[in-house]
Design a protein around this motif. Structure first.
Motif, PDB file in Angstrom:
ATOM      1  N   VAL A  29       0.833  -1.203   0.000  1.00 20.66           N
ATOM      2  CA  VAL A  29       0.000   0.000   0.000  1.00 20.66           C
ATOM      3  C   VAL A  29       0.867   1.253   0.000  1.00 20.66           C
ATOM      4  O   VAL A  29       0.491   2.298  -0.526  1.00 20.66           O
ATOM      5  CB  VAL A  29      -0.939  -0.017   1.217  1.00 20.66           C
ATOM      6  CG1 VAL A  29      -1.784   1.248   1.282  1.00 20.66           C
ATOM      7  CG2 VAL A  29      -1.831  -1.244   1.187  1.00 20.66           C
ATOM      8  N   PHE A  30       2.094   1.146   0.623  1.00 14.21           N
ATOM      9  CA  PHE A  30       2.958   2.316   0.764  1.00 14.21           C
ATOM     10  C   PHE A  30       4.116   2.311  -0.234  1.00 14.21           C
ATOM     11  O   PHE A  30       5.130   2.974  -0.018  1.00 14.21           O
ATOM     12  CB  PHE A  30       3.526   2.372   2.180  1.00 14.21           C
ATOM     13  CG  PHE A  30       2.459   2.386   3.247  1.00 14.21           C
ATOM     14  CD1 PHE A  30       1.738   3.538   3.512  1.00 14.21           C
ATOM     15  CD2 PHE A  30       2.153   1.222   3.961  1.00 14.21           C
ATOM     16  CE1 PHE A  30       0.762   3.539   4.492  1.00 14.21           C
ATOM     17  CE2 PHE A  30       1.168   1.228   4.921  1.00 14.21           C
ATOM     18  CZ  PHE A  30       0.471   2.379   5.202  1.00 14.21           C
ATOM     19  N   GLU A  31       3.988   1.568  -1.371  1.00 14.43           N
ATOM     20  CA  GLU A  31       5.067   1.515  -2.360  1.00 14.43           C
ATOM     21  C   GLU A  31       5.200   2.855  -3.063  1.00 14.43           C
ATOM     22  O   GLU A  31       4.203   3.483  -3.451  1.00 14.43           O
ATOM     23  CB  GLU A  31       4.803   0.414  -3.394  1.00 14.43           C
ATOM     24  CG  GLU A  31       5.169  -0.976  -2.913  1.00 14.43           C
ATOM     25  CD  GLU A  31       5.100  -2.002  -4.030  1.00 14.43           C
ATOM     26  OE1 GLU A  31       4.581  -1.669  -5.121  1.00 14.43           O
ATOM     27  OE2 GLU A  31       5.556  -3.143  -3.811  1.00 14.43           O
ATOM     28  N   VAL A  32       6.453   3.305  -3.235  1.00 12.64           N
ATOM     29  CA  VAL A  32       6.741   4.538  -3.988  1.00 12.64           C
ATOM     30  C   VAL A  32       7.320   4.204  -5.346  1.00 12.64           C
ATOM     31  O   VAL A  32       7.405   5.079  -6.228  1.00 12.64           O
ATOM     32  CB  VAL A  32       7.711   5.437  -3.195  1.00 12.64           C
ATOM     33  CG1 VAL A  32       7.050   5.941  -1.930  1.00 12.64           C
ATOM     34  CG2 VAL A  32       8.988   4.673  -2.853  1.00 12.64           C
ATOM     35  N   SER A  33       7.795   2.959  -5.521  1.00 10.53           N
ATOM     36  CA  SER A  33       8.271   2.455  -6.803  1.00 10.53           C
ATOM     37  C   SER A  33       8.142   0.952  -6.742  1.00 10.53           C
ATOM     38  O   SER A  33       7.967   0.383  -5.654  1.00 10.53           O
ATOM     39  CB  SER A  33       9.725   2.866  -7.057  1.00 10.53           C
ATOM     40  OG  SER A  33      10.592   2.320  -6.081  1.00 10.53           O
ATOM     41  N   PRO A  34       8.199   0.268  -7.887  1.00 13.71           N
ATOM     42  CA  PRO A  34       8.026  -1.185  -7.860  1.00 13.71           C
ATOM     43  C   PRO A  34       8.999  -1.869  -6.908  1.00 13.71           C
ATOM     44  O   PRO A  34      10.214  -1.755  -7.041  1.00 13.71           O
ATOM     45  CB  PRO A  34       8.301  -1.592  -9.318  1.00 13.71           C
ATOM     46  CG  PRO A  34       7.964  -0.390 -10.117  1.00 13.71           C
ATOM     47  CD  PRO A  34       8.357   0.795  -9.276  1.00 13.71           C
ATOM     48  N   GLY A  35       8.446  -2.544  -5.888  1.00 12.43           N
ATOM     49  CA  GLY A  35       9.263  -3.276  -4.925  1.00 12.43           C
ATOM     50  C   GLY A  35       9.834  -2.433  -3.812  1.00 12.43           C
ATOM     51  O   GLY A  35      10.495  -2.963  -2.917  1.00 12.43           O
ATOM     52  N   VAL A  36       9.591  -1.100  -3.807  1.00 13.37           N
ATOM     53  CA  VAL A  36      10.149  -0.220  -2.779  1.00 13.37           C
ATOM     54  C   VAL A  36       8.992   0.447  -2.045  1.00 13.37           C
ATOM     55  O   VAL A  36       8.207   1.173  -2.653  1.00 13.37           O
ATOM     56  CB  VAL A  36      11.092   0.838  -3.379  1.00 13.37           C
ATOM     57  CG1 VAL A  36      11.625   1.742  -2.278  1.00 13.37           C
ATOM     58  CG2 VAL A  36      12.227   0.166  -4.126  1.00 13.37           C
ATOM     59  N   SER A  37       8.907   0.206  -0.699  1.00 11.60           N
ATOM     60  CA  SER A  37       7.810   0.722   0.108  1.00 11.60           C
ATOM     61  C   SER A  37       8.344   1.672   1.167  1.00 11.60           C
ATOM     62  O   SER A  37       9.492   1.551   1.628  1.00 11.60           O
ATOM     63  CB  SER A  37       7.058  -0.431   0.776  1.00 11.60           C
ATOM     64  OG  SER A  37       6.049   0.044   1.629  1.00 11.60           O
ATOM     65  N   LEU A  38       7.497   2.643   1.557  1.00 10.86           N
ATOM     66  CA  LEU A  38       7.883   3.569   2.626  1.00 10.86           C
ATOM     67  C   LEU A  38       7.982   2.848   3.979  1.00 10.86           C
ATOM     68  O   LEU A  38       8.681   3.299   4.884  1.00 10.86           O
ATOM     69  CB  LEU A  38       6.862   4.702   2.720  1.00 10.86           C
ATOM     70  CG  LEU A  38       6.777   5.659   1.521  1.00 10.86           C
ATOM     71  CD1 LEU A  38       5.670   6.661   1.750  1.00 10.86           C
ATOM     72  CD2 LEU A  38       8.101   6.371   1.312  1.00 10.86           C
ATOM     73  N   TRP A  39       7.273   1.770   4.124  1.00  8.42           N
ATOM     74  CA  TRP A  39       7.277   1.002   5.391  1.00  8.42           C
ATOM     75  C   TRP A  39       7.157  -0.467   5.048  1.00  8.42           C
ATOM     76  O   TRP A  39       6.171  -0.912   4.497  1.00  8.42           O
ATOM     77  CB  TRP A  39       6.109   1.438   6.268  1.00  8.42           C
ATOM     78  CG  TRP A  39       5.996   0.672   7.554  1.00  8.42           C
ATOM     79  CD1 TRP A  39       6.879   0.632   8.568  1.00  8.42           C
ATOM     80  CD2 TRP A  39       4.893  -0.177   7.949  1.00  8.42           C
ATOM     81  NE1 TRP A  39       6.439  -0.163   9.591  1.00  8.42           N
ATOM     82  CE2 TRP A  39       5.198  -0.676   9.237  1.00  8.42           C
ATOM     83  CE3 TRP A  39       3.675  -0.547   7.364  1.00  8.42           C
ATOM     84  CZ2 TRP A  39       4.350  -1.527   9.932  1.00  8.42           C
ATOM     85  CZ3 TRP A  39       2.841  -1.392   8.055  1.00  8.42           C
ATOM     86  CH2 TRP A  39       3.175  -1.886   9.328  1.00  8.42           C
ATOM     87  N   TYR A  40       8.243  -1.205   5.345  1.00 12.15           N
ATOM     88  CA  TYR A  40       8.258  -2.615   4.976  1.00 12.15           C
ATOM     89  C   TYR A  40       8.516  -3.462   6.239  1.00 12.15           C
ATOM     90  O   TYR A  40       9.664  -3.817   6.582  1.00 12.15           O
ATOM     91  CB  TYR A  40       9.335  -2.887   3.926  1.00 12.15           C
ATOM     92  CG  TYR A  40       9.170  -4.242   3.279  1.00 12.15           C
ATOM     93  CD1 TYR A  40       8.061  -4.506   2.473  1.00 12.15           C
ATOM     94  CD2 TYR A  40      10.101  -5.246   3.473  1.00 12.15           C
ATOM     95  CE1 TYR A  40       7.897  -5.750   1.876  1.00 12.15           C
ATOM     96  CE2 TYR A  40       9.941  -6.496   2.888  1.00 12.15           C
ATOM     97  CZ  TYR A  40       8.830  -6.744   2.098  1.00 12.15           C
ATOM     98  OH  TYR A  40       8.647  -7.973   1.514  1.00 12.15           O
ATOM     99  N   SER A 253       0.925   7.839  10.969  1.00 12.62           N
ATOM    100  CA  SER A 253       1.515   8.886  10.118  1.00 12.62           C
ATOM    101  C   SER A 253       1.516   8.457   8.656  1.00 12.62           C
ATOM    102  O   SER A 253       1.166   9.243   7.755  1.00 12.62           O
ATOM    103  CB  SER A 253       2.930   9.198  10.587  1.00 12.62           C
ATOM    104  OG  SER A 253       2.924   9.699  11.903  1.00 12.62           O
ATOM    105  N   LEU A 254       1.908   7.206   8.400  1.00 13.12           N
ATOM    106  CA  LEU A 254       1.901   6.712   7.024  1.00 13.12           C
ATOM    107  C   LEU A 254       0.487   6.652   6.466  1.00 13.12           C
ATOM    108  O   LEU A 254       0.250   6.975   5.286  1.00 13.12           O
ATOM    109  CB  LEU A 254       2.550   5.324   6.980  1.00 13.12           C
ATOM    110  CG  LEU A 254       4.052   5.270   7.261  1.00 13.12           C
ATOM    111  CD1 LEU A 254       4.514   3.825   7.341  1.00 13.12           C
ATOM    112  CD2 LEU A 254       4.840   6.016   6.196  1.00 13.12           C
ATOM    113  N   ALA A 255      -0.472   6.245   7.312  1.00 16.73           N
ATOM    114  CA  ALA A 255      -1.859   6.211   6.857  1.00 16.73           C
ATOM    115  C   ALA A 255      -2.369   7.608   6.547  1.00 16.73           C
ATOM    116  O   ALA A 255      -3.116   7.822   5.586  1.00 16.73           O
ATOM    117  CB  ALA A 255      -2.725   5.537   7.922  1.00 16.73           C
ATOM    118  N   ALA A 256      -1.939   8.589   7.380  1.00 20.00           N
ATOM    119  CA  ALA A 256      -2.373   9.964   7.138  1.00 20.00           C
ATOM    120  C   ALA A 256      -1.840  10.492   5.815  1.00 20.00           C
ATOM    121  O   ALA A 256      -2.547  11.172   5.052  1.00 20.00           O
ATOM    122  CB  ALA A 256      -1.912  10.852   8.290  1.00 20.00           C
TER     123      ALA A 256
END
Length: 813
Positions: A29-40, A253-256
């Motif tokens: 849900v928090f991916e910024v690029s393919p395979g890269v997430s803000l929170w993993y 924070s991430l959800a916001a």
């Protein structure tokens, strides 16, 4: 549900695989690029599971990341689908195993340095994974060199937020259960506690909404507002609250951001903020938890110290009390320990103990760290109480001594037990000495009785051979009296050896002293004069005349020793008196006496007298102030007085002389007049053959002469074997047999048994230097015809033989 220890690992790994898959889908849900997430969070879960279970969890970690790569954005058949799980698994498994090796399966770093190392290990896992993974993506052509740094940073920050939120949460809340460790007690769930938790959660979520959802604050980057509820939660709940708060703050924070949107700069700021609050929250949580645990340890230690019966105190270098436990306060008569603060510890000790502590205890404790010794405390009543004391020093950061603590234990009971043990050992040693002395005395008395038998028998025969008006008759009679007196002393020695029994009779003390006048006079130096003041109308006392004579002898000899080489005066006095409790209280053995009428024997001298120190020990066995003394004379006096239910009073002073007064209860009746000795020479004459067996030549010789004078024909042998042989040859020729108890080859008992088998009707008499009660106890029920105690006079030997023969003749008729 509580699972068995062996079944937790597979169950936990299965749950891990399910959670990994679930969190992997949530992170997309928090991916910024393919395979890269803000929170993993799956990488944090992998790190935690390897720390907890070690190598056993590594295969499960690889399978989980292989699954993530399989469902991810990597094209099927691309080699990245297989290499990325390997790189990610190696990165987190290696760092997790390092953390496990350094801090154990449930890391709880205590020191600040250890905390910093653990956080560095947490940061290194995402860093390795992001750099290695970004490099593989670059090599595979899925990224350009220009985008490498951005990809690596985004990868690192996403993994970092996942590690910082999930790892502490797993290690704090789930690791103790998985490892079977005891968990800390939960706080009491009161309504106030629940209201505080709800208020904290509302404050945390409210700050997140205000920072991300309020339009008027969006341009100000007001993320710092979230620190207020975070610090509140950390201070109140420690690591348990910090892990939940940082996880909730990160997720909210991430959800916001996801809901309200934001520019790329806002996202980067948010990620840096999340990393910051995770570090601050966890660091503060660790500090608060460490402090809470330290306070709990201090509280437990204080509870133990306060409940301990030992006395515990801490003082400054000047001796002022900084802390004292409740036991010491109560010992000093205080209601609580605070009343002792500020007092000087020196006031709690007697002077000698304070000097010992200042001279040895404190310097040794500062020099070596501790000192142990025996001192004393003064209780609330002013009494001195013996204590064992341990003093140890406290040092400041510069290594200089700053305080002293002491632990003191009341050893009064221990001292009493030790004193009782020593007293028991002394009594045992005394008993062993007396037993050895008794064996020696019994042997000596037996041998002396044999010698006295010859002496007394010959004297009696000599007196019978001379005319009654011969000048030698009186001298011979004195020899007889001296031999009889010596025989009485031998009886006393046998009594001490346990081979005789002391019998009591009514005794006139004045007459007893008169009878021993000559013996007393020859027992003192010629420079001493002996004076007698004896009451002729003295009431009788019940006792043993030999022992009472020994008291008189011991007291006179003691008085002569006190006078020494100079001229002196000794007075022996007898009398009667009424003694009340006040008078008896001043005597030795007074607790055993009742007031009443007493007869006393008093011995006074004008010698050197005694000091109070000597007076307190004069009745101790083996205590003596004389160079040649054995220290038993006065001990015997007190022992005999105790045996006669009497007491001893001592009046003395240095330079004034000493007076010993023996008090004995007066008897209700008077002593019977002594029977006059029968002096008939030929009151009875016998006939026949008598067999005598004794190993002492002198005893055999005098026995033969006495019996031949009485009309008998005597056969004398030297042992029991010869007696049996002579008797077996002609048993009917002997009218009686006399056997000594102790003989070589065959003793009297064995010979008696043999003779009884040969001719049971022949009377057999036993002779011995031991007492009749001891000598004949082995012959009970065996038909012994009589007993003759050595030494014996001729009349007594003839009378015993006559009784035995006439008794046998009467039975035959």
């Amino acid at each position: 549900m509580k699972l068995p220890a062996g079944s937790k690992t597979p169950v936990a790994l299965l749950i891990y695989l399910l959670l990994h898959a679930l969190l992997d889908h949530a992170a997309r849900v928090f991916e910024v690029s393919p395979g890269v997430s803000l929170w993993y969070p799956p990488v944090g879960l992998s790190f935690a599971i390897v720390v907890i279970f070690g190598w056993r969890a590594v295969p499960a970690v690889f399978v989980a990341h292989l699954y993530s790569a399989y469902i991810g954005s990597v094209e099927p058949g691309n080699w990245l689908r297989y290499t990325l799980p390997v790189v990610i698994s190696i990165s987190y498994a290696s760092t997790a195993l390092v953390a496990r090796q350094m801090f154990g399966p449930n890391p709880r770093p205590v020191k600040p340095f250890d905390t910093g190392v653990f956080i560095a290990i947490l940061l290194s896992g995402p860093l390795l994974a992001s750099l290695a993974g970004s490099l593989l993506v670059l090599v595979s052509g899925f990224s350009t060199p220009d985008g490498f740094a951005r990809m690596a940073f985004s990868w690192w920050i996403g993994d970092l937020t996942g590690v910082l939120t999930v790892v502490p949460l797993m290690l704090v809340h789930f690791a103790p259960w998985l490892l079977g460790e005891s968990r800390p007690a939960k706080p009491v769930r009161t309504w106030r506690y629940r209201a505080e938790v709800a208020l904290q959660a509302a404050a945390l979520l409210g700050c997140v909404w205000a920072v991300n959802g309020a339009e008027f604050l969006r341009g100000f980057h007001a993320y710092y507002l979230s620190f207020v509820p975070l610090i509140w939660i950390c201070l109140r709940h420690g690591m348990h609250g910090a892990t939940l708060a940082t996880c909730a703050l990160t997720m909210s924070s991430l959800a916001a951001v996801r809901v309200f949107g934001g520019s790329e700069d806002v996202v980067v700021d948010l990620l840096l903020f999340v990393a910051s609050i995770s570090g601050v929250g966890l660091g503060l949580g660790i500090a608060v938890t460490r402090r809470a645990e330290a306070e709990a340890d201090r509280s437990r230690l204080l509870t133990i110290i306060e409940a301990a019966p030992d006395f515990v105190v801490t003082t400054g270098q000047g001796g002022q009390v900084l802390y004292a436990n409740l036991a010491l306060a109560r010992f000093r008569g205080r209601r609580n320990a605070d009343e002792l603060k500020g007092a000087r510890m020196h006031d709690f000790h007697p002077t000698w103990a304070t000097e010992l502590i200042l001279r040895e205890g404190v310097p040794t404790a500062f020099r070596e760290g501790f000192w142990r010794g025996e001192t004393a405390l003064i209780d609330a009543e002013g009494r001195e109480v013996a204590v064992s004391q341990l003093i140890f020093a406290h040092y400041d950061q510069a290594g200089q001594p700053s305080m002293l603590s002491a632990i003191m234990r009341d050893i009064t009971a221990q001292k009493q037990a030790e004193q009782a043990r020593l007293e028991t050992e002394r009594n045992l040693l005394q008993a062993q000495k007396l037993e050895s002395l008794g064996v020696l005395a019994g042997g000596i008395a037996h041998d002396f009785n044999n010698l006295l038998t010859a002496m007394l028998g010959n004297a009696t025969l000599a007196r019978l051979d001379v005319p009654a008006d011969s000048p030698a008759e009186k001298s011979i009679h004195q020899i007889e009296l001296a031999a009889l007196r010596a025989a009485e002393l031998c009886k006393q020695m046998l009594a001490y050896s346990g081979r005789s029994r002391i019998t009591s009779s009514l005794v006139d003390l004045s007459k007893l002293v008169q009878d021993t006048t000559h013996l007393l006079q020859v027992s003192i130096p010629k420079k001493c004069t002996l004076e007698f003041a004896l009451d002729p109308h003295l009431p009788a006392v019940e006792g043993d005349s030999t022992q009472l004579s020994q008291i008189a002898m011991n007291l006179v000899i003691n008085a002569a020793d006190a006078i020494g080489d100079r001229p002196g005066h000794i007075v022996v006095r007898t009398g009667s008196m009424h003694a009340d409790r006040a008078y008896l209280a001043t005597t030795y053995l007074a607790p055993d006496l009742d007031p009443g009428h007493f007869v006393f024997l008093e011995v006074s001298d004008n010698g050197c007298g005694m000091t109070q120190e000597v007076l307190t020990r004069i009745f101790e066995p083996f205590f003596t102030t004389k160079f040649t003394g054995h220290g038993l004379g006065l001990s015997a006096v007190l022992g005999i007085a105790r045996g006669h239910q009497g007491a001893v009073k001592v009046d003395t002073a240095p330079g004034r002389g000493t007076t010993f007064r023996l008090l004995l209860p007066a008897a209700a009746t008077e002593p019977a007049p002594a029977a006059e000795e029968e002096k008939s020479e030929d009151s009875w004459r016998g006939s026949g053959r008598v067999l005598i067996a004794d190993d002492e030549d002198a005893v055999r010789d005098i026995s033969v002469r006495i019996l031949e004078r009485a009309g008998f024909t005597v056969v004398a042998v030297g042992n029991g074997h010869d007696a049996v042989t002579a008797f077996r040859k002609s048993p009917d020729d002997f009218c009686a047999v006399l056997l000594d108890l102790m003989m070589p080859v065959m003793d009297g008992e064995e010979a008696y048994r043999e003779i009884r088998v040969i001719a049971p009707q022949t009377p057999v008499l036993l002779m011995s230097g031991y007492s009749e009660s001891v000598s004949t106890e082995r012959f009970a029920g065996m038909g012994l015809a009589g007993f003759v105690q050595k030494p014996f006079e001729s009349a007594r030997l003839v009378a015993a033989l006559r009784t035995a023969i006439e008794g046998t003749e009467a039975e035959e008729k």
